[in-house]
Write a protein that holds these residues in place. Structure first.
Motif, PDB file in Angstrom:
ATOM      1  N   GLY A 199       1.357   6.859  -5.215  1.00  0.00           N
ATOM      2  CA  GLY A 199      -0.060   6.580  -5.450  1.00  0.00           C
ATOM      3  C   GLY A 199      -0.475   6.881  -6.876  1.00  0.00           C
ATOM      4  O   GLY A 199      -1.263   6.143  -7.466  1.00  0.00           O
ATOM      5  N   LYS A 214      -0.911  -2.328  -6.635  1.00  0.00           N
ATOM      6  CA  LYS A 214      -2.041  -1.890  -5.823  1.00  0.00           C
ATOM      7  C   LYS A 214      -2.156  -2.709  -4.545  1.00  0.00           C
ATOM      8  O   LYS A 214      -2.384  -2.162  -3.457  1.00  0.00           O
ATOM      9  N   SER A 269       0.411  -1.605  -2.128  1.00  0.00           N
ATOM     10  CA  SER A 269       0.084  -0.291  -1.573  1.00  0.00           C
ATOM     11  C   SER A 269      -0.993  -0.393  -0.504  1.00  0.00           C
ATOM     12  O   SER A 269      -0.903   0.250   0.547  1.00  0.00           O
ATOM     13  N   VAL A 270      -2.002  -1.213  -0.780  1.00  0.00           N
ATOM     14  CA  VAL A 270      -3.067  -1.404   0.216  1.00  0.00           C
ATOM     15  C   VAL A 270      -2.512  -2.050   1.480  1.00  0.00           C
ATOM     16  O   VAL A 270      -2.861  -1.654   2.602  1.00  0.00           O
ATOM     17  N   SER A 289      -0.411   0.587   3.337  1.00  0.00           N
ATOM     18  CA  SER A 289      -1.287   1.584   3.945  1.00  0.00           C
ATOM     19  C   SER A 289      -1.973   1.027   5.185  1.00  0.00           C
ATOM     20  O   SER A 289      -2.040   1.692   6.220  1.00  0.00           O
ATOM     21  N   PRO A 305      -0.837   6.984   4.588  1.00  0.00           N
ATOM     22  CA  PRO A 305      -1.923   6.127   4.081  1.00  0.00           C
ATOM     23  C   PRO A 305      -3.059   6.873   3.387  1.00  0.00           C
ATOM     24  O   PRO A 305      -3.430   6.500   2.265  1.00  0.00           O
ATOM     25  N   ALA A 334      -3.774   6.441  -0.622  1.00  0.00           N
ATOM     26  CA  ALA A 334      -5.066   5.917  -1.067  1.00  0.00           C
ATOM     27  C   ALA A 334      -5.793   6.918  -1.955  1.00  0.00           C
ATOM     28  O   ALA A 334      -6.382   6.551  -2.984  1.00  0.00           O
ATOM     29  N   TYR A 343      -3.997   7.039  -5.628  1.00  0.00           N
ATOM     30  CA  TYR A 343      -4.243   5.953  -6.586  1.00  0.00           C
ATOM     31  C   TYR A 343      -5.726   5.768  -6.857  1.00  0.00           C
ATOM     32  O   TYR A 343      -6.120   5.388  -7.960  1.00  0.00           O
ATOM     33  N   ALA A 344      -6.598   6.079  -5.873  1.00  0.00           N
ATOM     34  CA  ALA A 344      -8.034   5.976  -6.128  1.00  0.00           C
ATOM     35  C   ALA A 344      -8.496   7.052  -7.105  1.00  0.00           C
ATOM     36  O   ALA A 344      -9.370   6.809  -7.941  1.00  0.00           O
ATOM     37  N   GLY A 387      -8.201  12.912  -0.378  1.00  0.00           N
ATOM     38  CA  GLY A 387      -7.165  12.232   0.403  1.00  0.00           C
ATOM     39  C   GLY A 387      -6.287  13.214   1.152  1.00  0.00           C
ATOM     40  O   GLY A 387      -5.929  12.991   2.314  1.00  0.00           O
TER      41      GLY A 387
END
Length: 247
Positions: A49, A59, A62-63, A66, A102, A106, A109-110, A149
């Motif tokens: 992430g 990205k 990854s989404v 997840s 997940p 998330a 990376y967020a 997260g």
């Protein structure tokens, strides 16, 4: 309502606090398996992430991953691995790791993605290497979201770790399954209440941590911004200026 009080009475019963299989022992087991799962999932998800948040690459993948992992039913995954690996903690750990990845991915990376690009460009202009930018700029500024997260993943693990007792004599879930099997609803409800209390305590600890990891400079800027805002909207005064019709 009587069942609820029966569950509280079961928790307060001194005989349930001593000996093998006691409440303290089950709480310790529950925390151990939750910590092991969180560490394994963090080792897998946080670096991935972080790389996605720093580079902006992958990205969409990854989404998608997840979302796919979130859609998997944990009990079904647990049963599948239990049939393959047999009775023990291996199947619950694998199922819970899949559940925890997940939110960790998330959050990582967020958190790094939320950092203002101008701040990163300024760090590069100062001669910082990419590793220094991640460690000294992106990670400190994005840490509250990263911790968020981790907080979400931990709560999901604690709540779902009760399923470990489905294939192993381990954790607070043992009270729930034993009470269901023997129709001892006080024990079953007492075990459920203990899981809720444990989750609330851990959530409170993470809430405090999430506030503490905000950099001091960011907290000062937020406080200054709040003080500089007007307490009430300013009323417009004067007459509107009509273009082309000066007075």
């Amino acid at each position: 309502m009587n069942l609820f009080f029966d569950g509280i009475a079961w928790i307060l019963d001194p005989t349930n606090w001593t000996g093998p299989g006691s409440i303290p022992e089950r709480i310790g087991q529950h925390l151990v398996i939750s910590a092991v799962v969180l560490v394994i999932a963090s080792i897998i998800a946080l670096p991935v992430g972080g790389a996605v948040g720093h580079t902006g690459r992958g990205k969409d993948l990854s989404v998608m991953v997840s979302g796919g992992l979130r859609a998997l039913p944990t009990l079904g995954v647990l049963t599948l691995f239990a049939l393959w690996l047999g009775i023990g903690l291996q199947a619950p750990i694998i199922a819970l790791v899949i559940l925890a990845i997940p939110p960790l991915l998330a959050g990582a990376y967020a958190g790094l993605e939320s950092v203002d690009r101008r701040t990163i460009d300024a760090a590069r202009a100062m001669g910082m290497r990419e590793g220094q930018i991640v460690g000294r700029v992106e990670l400190p500024l994005g840490m509250p979201i990263v911790v968020g997260g981790i907080r979400s993943a931990t709560l999901q693990i604690i709540a779902t770790a009760t399923l470990a007792a489905y294939v192993a004599d381990f954790g607070l879930g043992r009270f729930i399954f034993a009470g269901l099997k023997t129709r001892d609803y006080a024990e079953m409800l007492g075990g459920s209440i203990l899981v809720i209390i444990l989750a609330l305590v851990v959530d409170g600890c993470f809430a405090i941590t999430q506030r503490l990891v905000v950099p001091a400079g960011v907290r000062a800027a937020m406080a200054t911004d709040l003080r500089s805002r007007p307490t009430r909207p300013r009323a417009a005064v004067g007459r509107p200026i009509t273009e082309g019709n000066p007075e």
